[in-house]
Design an enzyme around this catalytic site. Structure first.
Site, short mmCIF file in Angstrom:
data_model
loop_
_atom_site.label_atom_id
_atom_site.label_comp_id
_atom_site.label_asym_id
_atom_site.label_seq_id
_atom_site.Cartn_x
_atom_site.Cartn_y
_atom_site.Cartn_z
N LYS A 196 29.54 48.70 22.40
CA LYS A 196 29.03 49.34 23.60
C LYS A 196 28.46 50.94 23.48
CE LYS A 196 31.33 50.93 28.46
NZ LYS A 196 32.22 51.08 28.99
N SER A 249 36.80 48.69 33.10
CA SER A 249 35.57 48.37 32.50
C SER A 249 35.79 47.43 31.18
CB SER A 249 35.21 49.80 32.01
OG SER A 249 34.81 50.62 33.09
N SER A 267 32.21 48.78 33.54
CA SER A 267 31.24 49.20 33.03
C SER A 267 30.61 48.71 31.70
CB SER A 267 31.22 50.77 32.78
OG SER A 267 32.33 50.97 31.90
#
Lengths: 486, 476
Positions: free
Chosen positions: A76, A175, A151
């Site tokens: 990420k 997320s 996210s």
């Protein structure tokens, strides 16, 4: 098609496959699919091949290989990687190259993992659909017109589309779990403090946790076992030995008590999601678990509590993006310092980030602090006690991860509150700091993935893994319709 | 100040702690390195970096709180103080707010022969900011070497009533911090900084007046002058029927007056909240007990002990405890020699002239053992007092023992009766008129004869023997 974390590590270790071949396969998948899916903000082709080459050389020299030797793990973009751009999905960090590795990256490197690149995300992890990425949304491989969740949407997509067998995400209020649910992947939010946050670009420090995505439960277990543990550079990391999560995956679940909270099967829950999740719970009962209702009475305050506390911390955490030392600075003649800050932050942050900074600044302001921040802290304590009481009776709690399957791009962008409510089932575990994961259950009739959330007391990730692995054994693996050879 | 109004002053002191590394990272705290060379991800506020508390800083801050008689909280929290400024890389300062680790202390100060107890509100620790430099034409640059250096903040109650008291409070506090080894007491380099809250009220009135915060008062003289000026200014405002405005003012040394830095309306809302990156600070009884043991003797107690057990004067004690290194030097020399009074006099009249201090360091020109040995030579009659001073002059910044210098310089006190009598006879013969007057009772002339003998012997004659010989030969 790329196989699982454990299969790849085994193949590379035994010399059946070269790490470089695995890396090339990962890059080919990215090359074929990512122009449509946009899971990656940056692909690190050369560095990954180089990493893989080092793994192969180490093997040739007869050196012992790590648990993730040659395994591609997508990262990420909120996690700092030395020498690789890390933007957290924001324009304000456009082109920012960290001079250091996050602790999780150091640990993955030591275990022999290779990094295909940095994955798409909602800006500063603020969002539930990936549409708040400053670089355009990632798309759901099950239906490219739909969101992958957020996210950590890019990490979920990278794994769902088998561009990598595993990825790292971060979970502040869901997320990791919510995009895992929406993309049919396994996603783990470890106990707060189980994994070092050093090097994770902070959204809400008291909630943020890094965790793995993987194509299967054992893969997630292996990645977590590599990244978990006390870190002297993160004062909030826990100094408790790390369990053998892979061993937990094979453990009998007979006699485990599963709580089902009625508050998580309430208004707003899609009936197909409910049916799929209840079927998974029934299957666990068939396997010898004891299923009983539990009460988590403060659940309905979780969304409000979360959006006070998380935004308060975010308003402070994001103050460092001021254009002075790194990242974007609007370069024009400014009347004064305030103008430089204002113009830089106005140009650098997207709408949702600004909304949350304003909200967080407001709840911490003189005269409002007690009514908002302090009250929210008290409610957080009540939520934590809900779980403590429930876990007095049960070993784990099962629920849907997300109230709905993936929705269409743009559908909720005009309605922030509807977007916030999509995290209603994941926020409580974040606020309580307990272990939680999402594992795929039967998809909807329309072919969209559904996730089962398994929550366990702090540091009982093993319980989650035992249940998830048992359930996974009952469910044939589903693949997104991307024309993979079977 | 008129008798109508009374000043009410409280000081806030920020002192850099002398830890080797910064408060929340392992960068060096050494002063004077090239800009931005003592920085890392944490003190630069890079994305993703986290603070880890420096245990040495906690120990120093706790010692400070204990020395100031504070109550220690076993559990306290760090808080973020949020504001934007280029020298503050994270956009917040890690400090303590509503749960400091210590509170309710006090410190005794001596003002004009009286003692006064000033209450301490709290002692807490926080991190320093970097430094903005504005001397590069149209650009400002930032040096973050200081960013994250640990500070101990000492907040005083508004118990002080004059600029003189404020300056004395500050001197006493500085001495305590230096004795603890917590701070180098260096006001010029900004490692010891002070802000003052000043208000005035009618004598007899309970309620506090509107306070003004005074900044930039970084010397004892500025503290005193700044506060005195501010009191006069407020008095003038009230006497003219006006009201004092709550604001922050600075001291301008050039004009000798204070000026408005920012009004109350411009005051910042710091949006304090608990620092989520750091767990609660837990101070165990055992840790606190260990710090209490290492506090040691504080300057005030030392002064008292010097007077009471070493029998030196209060003023000598004051001078000899003015710097921790000087106090140690004196005690060592006194112990080696045995007569603390004589050692005290000699150090005050000779040694201190050549001492220079820089922070906690003191450059002492000779060793305590040299002083003791020198004074012993005087006791034994080998050297006269005057010769001792000459020998001391040669000793400065050499490590030669006084005995060696005496031999090298050929300086031996003349203690031979016959030799002295011969000189005395000569002097009497050369000054028959004065000898006559002295014999006739003009005793004031005795000193004249002593002086003449000393001049003849270049100060080498044993003064006691000279006196004896004069009395015998002049028959007085």
């Amino acid at each position: 098609m790329l196989s699982t974390v454990i299969a790849i590590a085994e193949q590379v270790r035994t010399g059946q496959r070269k790490a470089v071949e695995v890396a090339e396969e990962s890059l080919r998948a990215i090359d074929t699919l990512d122009h449509e899916l946009h899971a990656f903000l940056a692909v690190a082709a050369e560095p990954m091949i180089q990493q893989a080459r080092l793994v192969d050389q180490a093997r040739e020299r007869g050196e012992p290989l790590g648990l993730l030797a040659g395994v591609p793990v997508a990262i990420k973009d909120a996690i700092c990687t030395r020498g690789l751009v890390s933007t957290a999905g924001s324009k304000i960090l456009s082109g920012y190259v960290p001079p250091y590795d996050a602790t999780v990256i150091t640990k993955l490197r030591a275990a022999g993992a290779v990094f295909p690149g940095k994955t798409n995300m909602d800006e500063f992890a603020m969002g539930s659909s990936n549409e708040n990425s400053a670089y355009g949304p990632a798309r759901n491989p099950w239906d490219c017109a739909r969101v992958p969740g957020g996210s950590s949407g890019g990490s979920a997509v990278a794994v769902a589309a088998r561009m990598a067998p595993a990825a790292l995400g971060s979970d502040t209020g869901g997320s990791i779990r919510q995009p895992a649910s929406l993309t049919g992947t396994v996603g783990v939010k470890p106990t707060y403090g189980r994994v070092s946050r050093f090097g994770l670009i902070a959204f809400a420090s008291s909630l943020d946790q890094i965790g793995p995505f993987a194509t299967d439960v054992r893969g997630a277990a292996r990645v977590l076992s590599v990244i978990a543990g006390k870190d002297p550079r993160d004062a909030t990391s826990l100094d408790v030995p790390v369990d053998d999560y892979e061993a937990a995956c094979g453990k009998s679940i007979r006699g485990l008590r599963i709580g089902v909270p009625e508050e998580y099967f309430a208004q707003g829950l899609d009936p197909e999601v409910e049916a799929s999740v209840r079927a998974a719970i029934a299957s666990l009962e068939d396997d010898g678990c004891v299923v009983k209702p539990v009460k988590l009475p403060h659940t309905r305050y979780a969304v409000a509590t979360y959006y006070v506390l998380a935004t308060a911390e975010a308003s402070s955490n994001l103050a460092r993006f001021d254009g002075v030392r790194y990242g974007l600075r609007v370069r024009e003649a400014h009347d004064d310092l305030r103008a430089m800050y204002g113009k830089t932050r106005d140009a650098g942050f997207g709408a949702e980030v600004k909304r949350r900074i304003l909200l967080g600044t407001f709840v911490l302001s003189a005269g409002y602090y007690d009514a908002y921040y302090l009250k929210a802290q008290r409610v957080r304590t009540l939520l934590r006690r809900d779980f403590e009481a429930a876990f007095g009776d049960v070993d784990a709690i099962c629920s849907p991860t997300s109230p709905t399957p993936a929705w269409k791009l743009g559908e909720k962008m005009a309605d922030p509150l509807a977007m916030y409510l999509s995290d209603v089932y994941t926020l409580p575990a974040s606020l309580a700091g307990i272990a939680a994961m999402s594992v795929p259950c039967a998809p909807t009739r329309g072919g969209l993935p559904v996730g089962l959330q398994i929550m366990a007391p702090a540091l009982r990730e093993s319980t989650c893994f035992s249940l998830a692995a048992a359930w996974e054994a009952r469910l044939p693996t589903q693949l997104p319709p991307l024309g993979f050879e079977r | 100040m008129s008798s109508v109004y009374e000043a009410v002053i409280g000081l806030e002191v920020h002192a850099q702690m002398l830890t080797r590394t910064k408060a929340f990272c392992s960068c060096s705290t050494a002063f004077g390195a090239p800009p931005n060379t003592q920085v890392c991800a944490t003190c630069l506020g890079l994305p993703g970096a986290l603070p880890v508390l420096n245990a040495e800083a906690v120990a120093m801050a706790v010692r400070t709180a204990l020395a100031l008689d504070c109550t220690i909280r076993s559990r306290s929290r760090f808080a973020r103080k949020n504001y934007f400024y280029p020298d503050l890389p994270k956009g917040y300062q890690i400090s303590q707010f509503d749960e400091p680790f210590s509170e309710h202390g006090s410190m005794v100060i001596d003002v004009g022969g009286e003692t006064k107890t000033a209450r301490i509100t709290r002692v807490h620790m926080e991190e320093d900011a970097g430094k903005n430099l504005h001397d590069r034409g149209d650009r400002s640059i930032v040096d973050l070497n200081r960013s994250g250096v640990p500070l101990v903040e000492i907040v005083g109650e508004p118990d002080l009533r004059s600029g003189v008291e404020a300056a004395e409070y500050l001197r006493t506090l500085r001495e305590v911090l230096m004795t603890l080894g917590v701070n180098d007491g260096n006001l010029e380099e900004g490692s010891f900084r002070c802000d003052a809250n000043v208000s005035i009220r009618r004598v007899g009135q309970e309620k506090l007046g509107t306070r003004v915060e005074l900044k930039n008062i970084n010397s004892f003289r500025f503290v005193q002058k700044g506060i005195e000026h501010e009191i006069q200014r407020q008095e003038a405002v009230l006497s003219a029927g006006g009201t004092v405005v709550q604001e922050t003012r600075g001291w301008d040394e050039k004009t000798g007056s204070t000026f408005c830095l920012r009004s109350k309306e411009e005051a910042q809302d710091y949006r304090y909240f608990p620092e989520p990156d750091l767990p609660e600070l837990v101070l165990t009884d055992d840790f606190v007990a260990r710090q209490r043991q290492s506090v040691g003797e504080l300057p005030r107690a030392k002064r008292k002990r010097f007077v009471e057990t070493l029998s030196i004067t209060a003023s000598a004690s004051q001078v000899l405890t003015s710097h921790p290194k000087i106090a140690v030097f004196f005690e060592e020399a006194a112990k080696l020699h045995g007569d603390a009074g004589r050692v005290a006099n000699f150090i005050q009249s000779e040694v201190l002239r050549d001492v220079s201090t820089r922070g906690l360091e003191a450059d002492l020109p000779v060793s305590a053992a040299q002083v003791a040995a020198l004074l012993r030579l005087v006791d034994q009659g080998t050297l006269s007092g005057k010769q001792a001073k000459d020998v001391y002059g040669k000793m400065v910044r050499t490590d030669k023992a006084p005995e060696v210098l005496v031999a090298e310089l050929g300086l031996q006190q003349v203690s031979d009766v016959e030799a002295i009598e011969a000189v005395v006879s000569g002097v009497i013969a050369a000054n028959p008129k004065q000898a006559e007057q002295l014999r006739a009772g003009k005793m004031g002339l005795f000193g004249f004869f002593v002086g003449q003998v000393m001049r003849e012997t270049k100060g080498a004659a044993n003064p006691g023997m000279v006196n004896g010989a004069l009395k015998r030969l002049l028959e007085v």
